[in-house]
Design a protein around this motif. Structure first.
Motif, PDB file in Angstrom:
ATOM      1  N   ALA A 260       0.829  -1.207   0.000  1.00 21.62           N
ATOM      2  CA  ALA A 260       0.000   0.000   0.000  1.00 21.62           C
ATOM      3  C   ALA A 260       0.862   1.256   0.000  1.00 21.62           C
ATOM      4  O   ALA A 260       0.562   2.226  -0.710  1.00 21.62           O
ATOM      5  N   HIS A 261       1.931   1.240   0.772  1.00 22.94           N
ATOM      6  CA  HIS A 261       2.832   2.388   0.830  1.00 22.94           C
ATOM      7  C   HIS A 261       3.563   2.559  -0.508  1.00 22.94           C
ATOM      8  O   HIS A 261       3.651   3.666  -1.038  1.00 22.94           O
TER       9      HIS A 261
ATOM     10  N   VAL B 208      -3.060   2.391   3.591  1.00 26.41           N
ATOM     11  CA  VAL B 208      -1.962   2.643   4.527  1.00 26.41           C
ATOM     12  C   VAL B 208      -2.548   3.038   5.885  1.00 26.41           C
ATOM     13  O   VAL B 208      -2.149   2.506   6.931  1.00 26.41           O
ATOM     14  N   GLY B 209      -3.505   3.950   5.877  1.00 28.69           N
ATOM     15  CA  GLY B 209      -4.138   4.385   7.128  1.00 28.69           C
ATOM     16  C   GLY B 209      -4.868   3.261   7.840  1.00 28.69           C
ATOM     17  O   GLY B 209      -4.782   3.125   9.065  1.00 28.69           O
ATOM     18  N   MET B 210      -5.599   2.441   7.069  1.00 32.06           N
ATOM     19  CA  MET B 210      -6.316   1.311   7.681  1.00 32.06           C
ATOM     20  C   MET B 210      -5.339   0.351   8.348  1.00 32.06           C
ATOM     21  O   MET B 210      -5.574  -0.101   9.476  1.00 32.06           O
TER      22      MET B 210
ATOM     23  N   ALA C  21       9.083  -0.729  10.537  1.00 32.76           N
ATOM     24  CA  ALA C  21       8.185  -0.321   9.447  1.00 32.76           C
ATOM     25  C   ALA C  21       7.664   1.092   9.673  1.00 32.76           C
ATOM     26  O   ALA C  21       7.577   1.890   8.730  1.00 32.76           O
ATOM     27  N   ALA C  22       7.318   1.413  10.905  1.00 34.08           N
ATOM     28  CA  ALA C  22       6.807   2.751  11.227  1.00 34.08           C
ATOM     29  C   ALA C  22       7.827   3.829  10.912  1.00 34.08           C
ATOM     30  O   ALA C  22       7.479   4.877  10.350  1.00 34.08           O
TER      31      ALA C  22
ATOM     32  N   LEU D 259       5.315   6.708   9.472  1.00 38.15           N
ATOM     33  CA  LEU D 259       3.896   6.616   9.807  1.00 38.15           C
ATOM     34  C   LEU D 259       3.664   7.184  11.204  1.00 38.15           C
ATOM     35  O   LEU D 259       4.007   6.550  12.204  1.00 38.15           O
ATOM     36  N   PRO D 260       3.084   8.374  11.304  1.00 38.51           N
ATOM     37  CA  PRO D 260       2.968   9.079  12.592  1.00 38.51           C
ATOM     38  C   PRO D 260       2.248   8.292  13.689  1.00 38.51           C
ATOM     39  O   PRO D 260       2.751   8.220  14.811  1.00 38.51           O
TER      40      PRO D 260
END
Length: 176
Positions: free
Chosen positions: A85-86, A94-96, A116-117, A122-123
């Motif tokens: 997704a990213h 990505v958000g899900m 990964a974060a 990814l905040p």
């Protein structure tokens, strides 16, 4: 399945069918791939040899339905789907996945999720990893001592990193 016009070829050689129109609407990257004269557009096949069939199916399930029936959600599949997704800029997915992965942070999953974060910036997931590290300090310290945390993760959780990438030793205090 009768109207699927695109195939994903996974790491184990298995294939998963999809609809180019749906994916083109979800992702500018996939749209460019399937609508161009690139190999993916000509052959109507996208190779994802770094992802399992389960990860590709999870990614597609989220694109198509906005949810998943997987219970529990396997961390390796979720992280691989997050990578897809990213990579393809499917920001809704990505958000899900970021929200779905957050409660899966634990002792055995912390290092891969935090990595990964950080790598994907990814905040929510980074913040959740920092909170986990603060609440479970001894667990995270143990992982750091075993060398299971990358320099990027060590930096995320506020640990000093030496030039070699290892946690920096605490400076001895001088007494006068």
């Amino acid at each position: 399945e009768a109207c699927q016009d695109l195939t994903f070829e996974c790491e184990d050689g298995r294939t998963v069918g999809a609809h180019a129109l749906v994916l083109s609407c979800a992702s500018p990257v996939l749209r460019a791939m399937v609508s161009s004269r690139m190999r993916e557009g000509n052959e109507r096949k996208i190779e994802v040899r770094d992802s399992s069939e389960a990860a590709v199916k999870l990614f597609l399930e989220l694109v198509y339905t906005g949810g998943s029936s997987a219970d529990p959600l396997p961390v390796p599949d979720a992280l691989a789907a997050l990578d897809l997704a990213h990579r393809w800029e499917v920001l809704g997915v990505v958000g899900m996945l970021e929200r779905a992965i957050t409660p899966l942070i634990g002792k055995t999953t912390f290092s891969v999720i935090a990595e990964a974060a950080v790598l994907k910036d990814l905040p929510l997931l980074k913040s959740s990893c920092v909170q986990f590290a603060q609440k479970r300090k001894s667990t995270v310290d143990e992982l750091a001592e075993k060398g299971e945390l990358s320099p990027a993760v060590l930096s995320l959780i506020g640990k000093r990193v030496s030039a070699s990438g290892e946690p920096a030793a605490k400076k001895p205090r001088r007494s006068f």
